[in-house]
Design an enzyme around this catalytic site. Structure first.
Site, PDB file in Angstrom:
ATOM      1  N   LYS A  35      10.537  16.177   2.984  1.00 29.21           N
ATOM      2  CA  LYS A  35      11.419  15.490   3.946  1.00 29.21           C
ATOM      3  C   LYS A  35      12.019  14.239   3.288  1.00 29.21           C
ATOM      4  CE  LYS A  35       9.524  12.617   7.064  1.00 29.21           C
ATOM      5  NZ  LYS A  35      10.075  11.244   7.077  1.00 29.21           N
ATOM      6  N   ASN A  36      11.175  13.460   2.613  1.00 27.64           N
ATOM      7  CA  ASN A  36      11.609  12.163   2.088  1.00 27.64           C
ATOM      8  C   ASN A  36      12.416  12.257   0.801  1.00 27.64           C
ATOM      9  OD1 ASN A  36      10.487  11.069   4.317  1.00 27.64           O
ATOM     10  ND2 ASN A  36       8.674  10.251   3.285  1.00 27.64           N
TER      11      ASN A  36
ATOM     12  N   ARG B  32      15.806   6.510  11.237  1.00 29.21           N
ATOM     13  CA  ARG B  32      16.167   5.290  10.529  1.00 29.21           C
ATOM     14  C   ARG B  32      16.634   5.535   9.095  1.00 29.21           C
ATOM     15  NH1 ARG B  32      13.653   2.237   8.365  1.00 29.21           N
ATOM     16  NH2 ARG B  32      13.799   0.605   9.335  1.00 29.21           N
TER      17      ARG B  32
ATOM     18  N   CYS C 102      10.349   0.636  14.154  1.00 27.06           N
ATOM     19  CA  CYS C 102       9.714   1.873  14.627  1.00 27.06           C
ATOM     20  C   CYS C 102       8.254   1.532  14.879  1.00 27.06           C
ATOM     21  CB  CYS C 102       9.880   2.992  13.616  1.00 27.06           C
ATOM     22  SG  CYS C 102       8.733   2.858  12.263  1.00 27.06           S
TER      23      CYS C 102
ATOM     24  N   ARG D  43      10.362  -2.885   9.815  1.00 31.90           N
ATOM     25  CA  ARG D  43      11.118  -2.120   8.815  1.00 31.90           C
ATOM     26  C   ARG D  43      12.562  -2.624   8.678  1.00 31.90           C
ATOM     27  NH1 ARG D  43       9.502   4.074   9.378  1.00 31.90           N
ATOM     28  NH2 ARG D  43      10.226   4.129   7.229  1.00 31.90           N
ATOM     29  N   PRO D  44      12.734  -3.876   8.323  1.00 29.47           N
ATOM     30  CA  PRO D  44      14.085  -4.422   8.127  1.00 29.47           C
ATOM     31  C   PRO D  44      14.779  -3.758   6.935  1.00 29.47           C
ATOM     32  CG  PRO D  44      12.437  -5.943   7.318  1.00 29.47           C
ATOM     33  CD  PRO D  44      11.691  -4.844   7.997  1.00 29.47           C
ATOM     34  N   VAL D  45      16.076  -4.016   6.791  1.00 26.23           N
ATOM     35  CA  VAL D  45      16.823  -3.466   5.647  1.00 26.23           C
ATOM     36  C   VAL D  45      17.475  -4.594   4.845  1.00 26.23           C
ATOM     37  CG1 VAL D  45      17.226  -1.170   6.623  1.00 26.23           C
ATOM     38  CG2 VAL D  45      18.814  -3.042   7.162  1.00 26.23           C
ATOM     39  N   ASP D  46      16.880  -5.782   4.939  1.00 28.53           N
ATOM     40  CA  ASP D  46      17.462  -6.940   4.241  1.00 28.53           C
ATOM     41  C   ASP D  46      17.617  -6.711   2.739  1.00 28.53           C
ATOM     42  OD1 ASP D  46      14.508  -7.077   4.665  1.00 28.53           O
ATOM     43  OD2 ASP D  46      14.690  -8.628   3.136  1.00 28.53           O
ATOM     44  N   GLN D  47      16.652  -5.995   2.150  1.00 29.81           N
ATOM     45  CA  GLN D  47      16.713  -5.745   0.698  1.00 29.81           C
ATOM     46  C   GLN D  47      17.884  -4.826   0.344  1.00 29.81           C
ATOM     47  OE1 GLN D  47      14.338  -7.123  -1.687  1.00 29.81           O
ATOM     48  NE2 GLN D  47      14.118  -8.420   0.121  1.00 29.81           N
TER      49      GLN D  47
ATOM     50  N   ASP E 147       1.661   7.135   3.259  1.00 30.49           N
ATOM     51  CA  ASP E 147       1.887   8.296   4.139  1.00 30.49           C
ATOM     52  C   ASP E 147       0.693   9.243   4.195  1.00 30.49           C
ATOM     53  OD1 ASP E 147       5.462   8.678   3.473  1.00 30.49           O
ATOM     54  OD2 ASP E 147       4.307   7.220   4.623  1.00 30.49           O
TER      55      ASP E 147
ATOM     56  N   ILE F 179       1.305  -1.629   2.911  1.00 28.04           N
ATOM     57  CA  ILE F 179       2.750  -1.384   2.938  1.00 28.04           C
ATOM     58  C   ILE F 179       3.366  -1.727   4.292  1.00 28.04           C
ATOM     59  CG2 ILE F 179       4.584   0.323   2.592  1.00 28.04           C
ATOM     60  CD1 ILE F 179       3.018  -0.184   0.020  1.00 28.04           C
TER      61      ILE F 179
ATOM     62  N   ARG G 171       9.013  15.987  13.380  1.00 27.66           N
ATOM     63  CA  ARG G 171       9.974  15.295  12.514  1.00 27.66           C
ATOM     64  C   ARG G 171       9.689  15.599  11.053  1.00 27.66           C
ATOM     65  NH1 ARG G 171      10.825   9.170  13.860  1.00 27.66           N
ATOM     66  NH2 ARG G 171      12.178   9.632  12.127  1.00 27.66           N
TER      67      ARG G 171
HETATM   68  C1  EPZ Z   1      10.060   5.431   2.980  1.00 31.60           C
HETATM   69  O1  EPZ Z   1      10.379   4.569   4.049  1.00 31.60           O
HETATM   70  C2  EPZ Z   1       9.533   6.708   3.631  1.00 31.60           C
HETATM   71  N1  EPZ Z   1      10.570   7.302   4.480  1.00 31.60           N
HETATM   72  C3  EPZ Z   1       8.300   6.386   4.471  1.00 31.60           C
HETATM   73  O2  EPZ Z   1       7.794   7.619   4.980  1.00 31.60           O
HETATM   74  C4  EPZ Z   1       7.236   5.766   3.554  1.00 31.60           C
HETATM   75  O3  EPZ Z   1       6.111   5.418   4.327  1.00 31.60           O
HETATM   76  C5  EPZ Z   1       7.817   4.518   2.880  1.00 31.60           C
HETATM   77  O4  EPZ Z   1       9.026   4.878   2.151  1.00 31.60           O
HETATM   78  C6  EPZ Z   1       6.846   3.886   1.898  1.00 31.60           C
HETATM   79  O5  EPZ Z   1       6.475   4.823   0.919  1.00 31.60           O
HETATM   80  C7  EPZ Z   1      11.565   8.014   3.880  1.00 31.60           C
HETATM   81  O6  EPZ Z   1      11.608   8.155   2.673  1.00 31.60           O
HETATM   82  C8  EPZ Z   1      12.589   8.611   4.791  1.00 31.60           C
HETATM   83  P1  EPZ Z   1      10.203   1.025   2.230  1.00 31.60           P
HETATM   84  P2  EPZ Z   1      11.232   3.207   3.749  1.00 31.60           P
HETATM   85  O7  EPZ Z   1      11.598   0.516   2.242  1.00 31.60           O
HETATM   86  O8  EPZ Z   1      12.185   3.453   2.654  1.00 31.60           O
HETATM   87  C9  EPZ Z   1       9.542  -3.425   3.810  1.00 31.60           C
HETATM   88  C10 EPZ Z   1       6.991   9.104   6.587  1.00 31.60           C
HETATM   89  O9  EPZ Z   1       5.941   9.106   7.230  1.00 31.60           O
HETATM   90  N2  EPZ Z   1      11.004  -3.587   3.618  1.00 31.60           N
HETATM   91  O10 EPZ Z   1       9.579   1.432   0.934  1.00 31.60           O
HETATM   92  O11 EPZ Z   1      11.736   2.716   5.045  1.00 31.60           O
HETATM   93  C11 EPZ Z   1       9.232  -2.434   4.906  1.00 31.60           C
HETATM   94  O12 EPZ Z   1       9.244  -3.075   6.175  1.00 31.60           O
HETATM   95  C12 EPZ Z   1       7.754   7.808   6.397  1.00 31.60           C
HETATM   96  O13 EPZ Z   1       7.497  10.106   6.020  1.00 31.60           O
HETATM   97  C13 EPZ Z   1      11.587  -4.820   3.881  1.00 31.60           C
HETATM   98  O14 EPZ Z   1      10.907  -5.778   4.282  1.00 31.60           O
HETATM   99  O15 EPZ Z   1      10.059   2.248   3.240  1.00 31.60           O
HETATM  100  C14 EPZ Z   1       7.861  -1.940   4.521  1.00 31.60           C
HETATM  101  O16 EPZ Z   1       6.896  -2.858   5.014  1.00 31.60           O
HETATM  102  C15 EPZ Z   1       7.110   6.647   7.149  1.00 31.60           C
HETATM  103  N3  EPZ Z   1      12.929  -4.967   3.706  1.00 31.60           N
HETATM  104  C16 EPZ Z   1       7.883  -1.970   2.997  1.00 31.60           C
HETATM  105  O17 EPZ Z   1       8.975  -2.830   2.630  1.00 31.60           O
HETATM  106  C17 EPZ Z   1      13.727  -3.934   3.279  1.00 31.60           C
HETATM  107  O18 EPZ Z   1      14.949  -4.118   3.128  1.00 31.60           O
HETATM  108  C18 EPZ Z   1       8.124  -0.603   2.371  1.00 31.60           C
HETATM  109  O19 EPZ Z   1       9.277  -0.061   2.970  1.00 31.60           O
HETATM  110  C19 EPZ Z   1      13.114  -2.683   3.011  1.00 31.60           C
HETATM  111  C20 EPZ Z   1      11.756  -2.532   3.181  1.00 31.60           C
END
Ligand code: EPZ
Length: 420
Positions: free
Chosen positions: A22-23, A93, A117, A122-126, A307, A329, A399
């Site tokens: 999926k990911n 998302r 969620c 899960r912000p997207v600031d980065q 995960d 995480i 999902r």
């Molecule tokens: C991906 O989510 C996966 N989803 C998640 O899988 C997985 O748990 C996660 O990576 C970590 O491995 C998909 O690939 C669709 P991150 P993502 O950005 O990209 C923080 C599942 O069960 N962060 O690596 O959203 C964030 O809040 C799902 O299949 C910021 O603060 O994860 C988190 O605490 C759940 N600012 C940490 O970083 C940002 O701009 C890691 O998030 C981006 C992230």
């Protein structure tokens, strides 16, 4: 709302075919936006999240077909807008991943901010900071990200404050069409990012440092279509191996790859399981044994994946001994704990640390799924619990797990879906 009814106590045995990840499928679908000529992606899992993203891409005007037998074909020549609406983004998302490709190819995008969620804000600031480093002008207004760039994005230096899978994917899909060289530091190294980089290279992108935490991208003018197969789902693989571990069975997962989840396999071996690794299969044998409790902390790849945290915690609930689990995480990824406790598990949570004391037996009770991976941990516990467990709100599980009840029934589980 669909529910599962699970009769616990069966020992799971047999073979299960693992689907595409999926990911990986989600970023690969977003990357179709970059292709000037038709593109085909195979081994695409038929999941709710995948269908949502296909619908969103269709909404851009792209001609996309998904035959639900795992093949997606897309032709971007008909694209007529760069708008990703809240109605779709709020349900999935990862839709934010269309932002980088739209900006890179069309110079503008209006994409809804994904809500938080269950597992965290899960912000997207980065993501936004990285795109600005490539020259994007970004403003957030009324819940939407309005992004644009005059001419092409310009290559530059991107350094992530924390490892972010989605952030790395978004900036990678933007950098491949930027003018000049982009260096992405502190990049995530998950196998799904490697899969995306491999497809982009097949489309004509120039990327070095694949599989490392520093990606160097030399932008090109155009990318063409290709045919690409989605990598196997390492989390689905680990989830079905956990089903063998918790029921004291023996399961062989096929169409997968041991390299994708080595940290998880090592934990299963620490539990006392016999793990056999083939080129594209993995077998876990826990017959006649009670798992030993294992402690771990979740970390970015190649360490233990967040995960798989809920699923291995479920096995720990009936293991012999005491274990500690640290979730580093996400800030709220222990929502399966109160539900597992309803089945008789003995777990204490302190902030981001959980301590599990293994019990001899779980006993059935009605429980409720809260998020995708938590749902699977409840199914695992129900498979081991004495009696009949009802798991509610299993739309979460649909999902991310293709044909879950058929796959589990194929391994001897007594599970059925009821719709009310
Ligand atoms: C991906 O989510 C996966 N989803 C998640 O899988 C997985 O748990 C996660 O990576 C970590 O491995 C998909 O690939 C669709 P991150 P993502 O950005 O990209 C923080 C599942 O069960 N962060 O690596 O959203 C964030 O809040 C799902 O299949 C910021 O603060 O994860 C988190 O605490 C759940 N600012 C940490 O970083 C940002 O701009 C890691 O998030 C981006 C992230």
């Amino acid at each position: 709302m669909d529910k599962f009814i699970i009769q616990g106590g069966n020992v799971l045995k047999g073979e299960v075919r693992i689907s595409g990840a999926k990911n990986a499928a989600l970023p690969l679908l977003a990357a179709t936006i970059l292709a000037e000529t038709p593109i085909t992606i195979t081994n695409v899992p038929n999941l709710k999240d995948v269908n949502t993203l296909v619908k969103l891409i269709e909404g851009l005007g792209i001609t996309i077909s998904y035959d639900h037998n795992d093949v997606v074909k897309a032709d971007t020549s008909t694209l007529n807008n760069q708008f990703a609406p809240y109605e779709l983004v709020k349900t999935m998302r990862a839709s934010i991943l269309v932002l980088g490709p739209l900006l890179a190819r069309y110079g503008e995008a209006k994409v809804s901010l994904p809500g938080g969620c269950a597992i965290g804000s899960r912000p997207v600031d980065q993501h936004l900071k990285a795109l600005e480093a490539l020259g994007a002008q970004i403003e957030v207004e009324a819940g939407y990200v309005n992004a644009k760039v005059d001419g092409r994005l310009k290559g530059g230096e991107v350094v992530f404050d924390m490892v972010t899978v989605g952030g790395t994917e978004n900036i990678l899909m933007a950098a491949v069409l930027a003018e000049g060289v982009t260096t992405i530091r502190n990049a995530a190294r998950e196998p799904e990012i490697t899969d995306l980089a491999h497809m982009l290279v097949k489309m004509g992108a120039q990327i070095s440092g694949i599989d490392t935490d520093t990606l160097v991208v030399t932008g090109v003018e155009k990318l063409h279509g290709c045919e690409y197969a989605v990598v196997a789902d390492r989390i689905e693989t680990g989830s079905y191996l956990a089903a063998a571990a918790i029921t004291g069975g023996c399961v062989k997962t096929t169409h997968t790859d041991p390299i994708l989840l080595e940290a998880v396999l090592e934990k299963f071996e620490e539990m006392g399981a016999e793990v056999t690794r083939g080129e594209n299969w993995i077998e876990l044998d826990m017959q006649g044994k009670r798992p030993k409790a294992v402690s771990f902390r979740t970390l970015p790849h190649p360490e233990f994946p967040t995960d798989m945290q809920a699923q291995v915690m479920a096995v720990n609930t009936i293991a012999s001994g005491f274990s500690t689990i640290s979730e580093t995480i996400f800030e709220n990824r222990f929502m399966h704990v109160p539900e597992l406790s309803r089945l008789g598990a003995n777990i204490a949570v302190e902030g981001n640390d959980a301590t599990v004391t293994g019990v001899d037996k779980l006993s059935a009770a009605p429980v409720m799924a809260t998020d995708l991976r938590a749902s699977f941990s409840l199914v695992l516990a129900a498979l081991a619990a004495e009696g009949e467990t009802l798991v509610d709100r299993i739309y979460h599980i649909d999902r991310g797990y293709e044909k879950i009840e058929e796959k589990l029934q194929g391994l001897g589980a007594q599970i059925k879906r009821v719709s009310e």
